[in-house]
Write an enzyme that holds these catalytic residues in place. Sequence first.
Site, PDB file in Angstrom:
ATOM      1  N   SER A  43      70.956 -53.438 -21.383  1.00  0.00           N
ATOM      2  CA  SER A  43      70.693 -52.034 -21.716  1.00  0.00           C
ATOM      3  C   SER A  43      69.215 -51.921 -22.054  1.00  0.00           C
ATOM      4  O   SER A  43      68.571 -52.922 -22.413  1.00  0.00           O
ATOM      5  CB  SER A  43      71.510 -51.633 -22.946  1.00  0.00           C
ATOM      6  OG  SER A  43      71.120 -50.379 -23.436  1.00  0.00           O
ATOM      7  N   TYR A  80      74.809 -53.260 -31.906  1.00  0.00           N
ATOM      8  CA  TYR A  80      74.818 -53.145 -30.437  1.00  0.00           C
ATOM      9  C   TYR A  80      73.509 -53.638 -29.822  1.00  0.00           C
ATOM     10  O   TYR A  80      73.519 -54.452 -28.896  1.00  0.00           O
ATOM     11  CB  TYR A  80      75.074 -51.692 -30.042  1.00  0.00           C
ATOM     12  CG  TYR A  80      75.094 -51.442 -28.550  1.00  0.00           C
ATOM     13  CD1 TYR A  80      76.218 -51.754 -27.790  1.00  0.00           C
ATOM     14  CD2 TYR A  80      73.991 -50.890 -27.900  1.00  0.00           C
ATOM     15  CE1 TYR A  80      76.245 -51.520 -26.421  1.00  0.00           C
ATOM     16  CE2 TYR A  80      74.005 -50.648 -26.528  1.00  0.00           C
ATOM     17  CZ  TYR A  80      75.136 -50.967 -25.788  1.00  0.00           C
ATOM     18  OH  TYR A  80      75.155 -50.742 -24.426  1.00  0.00           O
TER      19      TYR A  80
END
Length: 225
Positions: free
Chosen positions: A131, A144
């Site tokens: 990501s 995360y």
Amino acid sequence: MPTALITGATRGIGRAIALRLAPTHDIIAVGRGDVELHRLLDDISAIGGTCQPVRLDLRRPDAIASALGGSSVDVLVNNAGVMHKKPLLQLEASEWHEMVDVNYNALFHVTRAVLPGMMLRGSGHIVNIASIAGRSAFFGGAGYASTKHAVIGFSESLMLEVRDHGVRVSVVCPGSVATGMVERDADTSWMLTPDDVAQAVAGILATPPHALVFQLEVRASQPRK
Ligand SMILES: NC(=O)c1ccc[n+]([C@@H]2O[C@H](COP(=O)([O-])OP(=O)(O)OC[C@H]3O[C@@H](n4cnc5c(N)ncnc54)[C@H](OP(=O)(O)O)[C@@H]3O)[C@@H](O)[C@H]2O)c1
């Protein structure tokens, strides 16, 4: 036909990758949702492809080893992921561990299940879905974002380790993608679609064997509204 194993194939980006690769690969689709896996199988069969659904909880290393150990796989897409976006003091330990187990630890177990076969054959491609949060922090991302930083570190180290054996490793870093992972009330109109990311993965896989796209960021071209 080469075989592509995709984790997190029940919905979102993983499902889009499975559908995009299905005309050129036999698909092994991994996820927990039985209904969603069988819907994917039907959709791939309808376009003349093949799909083997594998119902698997990636938090269980023993189950990964028995379901995937020794698989002959040409392409592995480590895509499954979960996000709990919360300030650290509000994050439950179970949420922290779920992110670490699915986003990061599963890469160790799934990759080790299929890498020996790739090394023996002297070919293969592993694509890890990280990501942009893998290199930039965001509020509520202590859990995360740190798992996605780990995915990038894992990917680059593995790439250096296996490329001399004919195995390529790439990491794709999407920006915001309109899937169930984004907040329920978010405006998704400006975001990437799951197929935008799938197209990027297909492009990486289509590069000639002597070339390696290691890291690719995919962003929405329109500014956030
Ligand atoms: N959406 C975004 O904005 C965005 C941006 C950058 C990167 N990413 C990354 O892209 C990847 C795919 O995300 P997405 O947006 O497509 O999310 P999604 O729609 O929520 O899909 C997540 C997938 O992961 C699977 N999964 C979750 N926990 C699992 C477990 N314990 N065992 C097996 N499978 C599990 C789910 O399958 P089951 O629930 O059926 O098991 C599902 O197929 C993730 O790695 C995510 O971090 C997403």
